[in-house]
Motif scaffolding. Structure first.
Motif, short mmCIF file in Angstrom:
data_model
loop_
_atom_site.label_atom_id
_atom_site.label_comp_id
_atom_site.label_asym_id
_atom_site.label_seq_id
_atom_site.Cartn_x
_atom_site.Cartn_y
_atom_site.Cartn_z
N PHE A 6 -37.17 31.79 3.86
CA PHE A 6 -38.81 31.83 4.30
C PHE A 6 -39.54 31.73 3.34
CE2 PHE A 6 -36.87 36.11 4.32
CZ PHE A 6 -37.90 36.93 3.60
N LEU A 7 -40.62 31.47 3.57
CA LEU A 7 -42.03 31.90 2.90
C LEU A 7 -42.74 33.15 3.17
CD1 LEU A 7 -43.73 28.44 1.90
CD2 LEU A 7 -43.00 29.95 0.22
N TYR A 14 -35.43 35.14 1.29
CA TYR A 14 -34.39 34.89 2.17
C TYR A 14 -33.85 36.52 2.53
CZ TYR A 14 -31.16 36.18 -1.74
OH TYR A 14 -30.55 36.83 -2.69
N GLY A 15 -33.40 36.60 3.65
CA GLY A 15 -33.13 37.73 4.25
C GLY A 15 -32.45 37.87 5.48
N ASP A 62 -44.82 36.87 10.54
CA ASP A 62 -45.55 36.79 9.30
C ASP A 62 -44.93 35.91 8.12
OD1 ASP A 62 -47.64 38.47 10.15
OD2 ASP A 62 -46.71 40.28 9.42
N ILE A 63 -43.56 35.20 8.58
CA ILE A 63 -43.21 34.39 7.62
C ILE A 63 -43.28 33.16 8.08
CG2 ILE A 63 -41.29 36.27 7.17
CD1 ILE A 63 -39.43 34.51 8.79
N THR A 64 -42.90 32.22 7.01
CA THR A 64 -42.89 30.44 7.25
C THR A 64 -41.32 30.28 6.96
OG1 THR A 64 -45.12 30.24 6.78
CG2 THR A 64 -43.82 28.39 6.78
N PHE A 65 -40.69 29.77 8.08
CA PHE A 65 -39.30 29.29 7.78
C PHE A 65 -39.26 28.23 6.85
CE2 PHE A 65 -39.03 31.87 11.79
CZ PHE A 65 -37.71 32.52 11.47
N GLN A 106 -35.08 17.16 5.26
CA GLN A 106 -34.91 18.23 5.97
C GLN A 106 -36.42 18.84 6.38
OE1 GLN A 106 -30.69 20.34 5.83
NE2 GLN A 106 -31.85 20.82 4.15
N THR A 107 -36.37 19.73 7.55
CA THR A 107 -37.46 20.37 7.59
C THR A 107 -36.91 21.76 8.24
OG1 THR A 107 -39.90 20.42 8.49
CG2 THR A 107 -38.29 19.55 10.00
N ALA A 108 -38.06 22.64 8.68
CA ALA A 108 -37.58 24.07 9.10
C ALA A 108 -37.98 24.25 10.74
CB ALA A 108 -38.18 25.01 8.26
N HIS A 109 -37.51 25.38 11.16
CA HIS A 109 -37.89 25.85 12.45
C HIS A 109 -39.59 25.94 12.46
CE1 HIS A 109 -38.16 28.49 15.90
NE2 HIS A 109 -38.51 29.27 15.46
#
Length: 287
Positions: A6-7, A14-15, A62-65, A106-109
């Motif tokens: 994530f950002l 990452y977490g 609060d995160i951007t996947f 690729q892209t994210a959720h």
């Protein structure tokens, strides 16, 4: 554990994802493992697990996947791997059908999936993704699942009118493959072939099957693939889509701008994306 990339406040990390939020492993382990792929390469899952009971640092809101693995060395995709899909496409070849995706496809959720401007047949495919944790070649089927770090959801967006007899051209448009939201570690999924897998388009269920319907199972695919290429930690195998794809419906059902596509796999997660028309010029990923 469920592990995400994530950002947060403009910083890549990452977490561990839990009900309270995200435990930021980048803050704790980033000096040794810069991202989730590096954690797998360094055999760091057990080190990560030590932090699993700590309080969450960040709200999920609060995160951007990011894609679970942003830059896999290999993304190997399996076609025609469910019984109903093989019937739809009148496929009889007994060997696994393989093709590749490139990382920049690729892209994210929660990030946009881009409908290629040059395609009028942009189709959905919900799939189980396998993330390799331990590399190797000539891996025997009996030991293959020991090489799996975890599993995730994948929406393998397909420009059907660009597939022809060669799948790669239909599968590698920028930001057409959604990967996430996170990886469920293999210890949470004792049998990857007992998972409900479903896809929704604009709230309508369009695919509904179980991974028990796979023709070539995960261990068999790892054995087969590792005979001709070495698998590395962070490599991704996308294991194929159930029947119900838009191409074979009457009338055909394809994705267009504004549509929402969702893939849910039991015990793993729920991946959701909105379709956007790709711009005329190259677009940098939204995250």
């Amino acid at each position: 554990m469920k592990l995400a990339s994530f950002l947060y406040q403009g910083v890549r990390s990452y977490g561990i994802v839990n009900a309270q939020g995200v435990i930021d492993l980048g803050r704790r382990l980033g000096d040794r493992y810069g991202d989730l792929k590096a954690l797998l390469q360094g055999n760091g899952l057990e080190q990560a697990r030590r932090f699993a009971r700590e309080a969450a640092d960040i709200s999920i809101a609060d995160i951007t996947f990011l894609p679970v693995i942003e830059q896999p060395e290999k993304i190997l995709c399996v076609g025609m791997n469910y019984a109903e899909k093989r019937k739809e496409f009148d496929q009889h070849n007994p060997a696994p059908t393989l093709f590749v995706r490139f990382p920049d496809s690729q892209t994210a959720h929660n990030a946009p999936v881009l409908k290629p401007r040059h395609s009028c047949e942009f189709d959905y495919e919900g799939e189980l993704a396998v993330i390799i944790g331990k590399g190797g070649e000539n891996i025997p089927q009996a030991q293959a699942l020991e090489h799996v770090a975890g599993y995730s959801c994948y929406m393998d967006g397909s420009a059907r009118d660009w597939q022809h007899t060669w799948f790669t051209a239909g599968k590698n448009w920028r930001q057409t493959g959604a990967f996430g939201p996170w990886m469920a570690t293999a210890d949470e999924i004792p049998d990857p072939h007992q998972l409900a897998i479903r896809t929704w388009l604009n709230g309508r269920m369009v695919q509904d099957d179980n991974t028990s319907s796979m023709i070539h199972r995960v261990a068999e695919l790892i054995e087969y693939i590792s005979t001709f290429t070495r698998l590395s930690p962070g490599d991704v195998i996308i294991t194929g889509s159930p029947g119900g794809v838009g191409k074979k419906r009457n009338p055909p059902l394809f994705m267009k701008e504004g549509d929402r596509i969702e893939v849910e796999i039991e015990h793993i997660g729920h991946l959701s994306n909105v379709i956007m028309e790709a711009p005329a010029q190259t677009l940098t990923a939204a995250y």
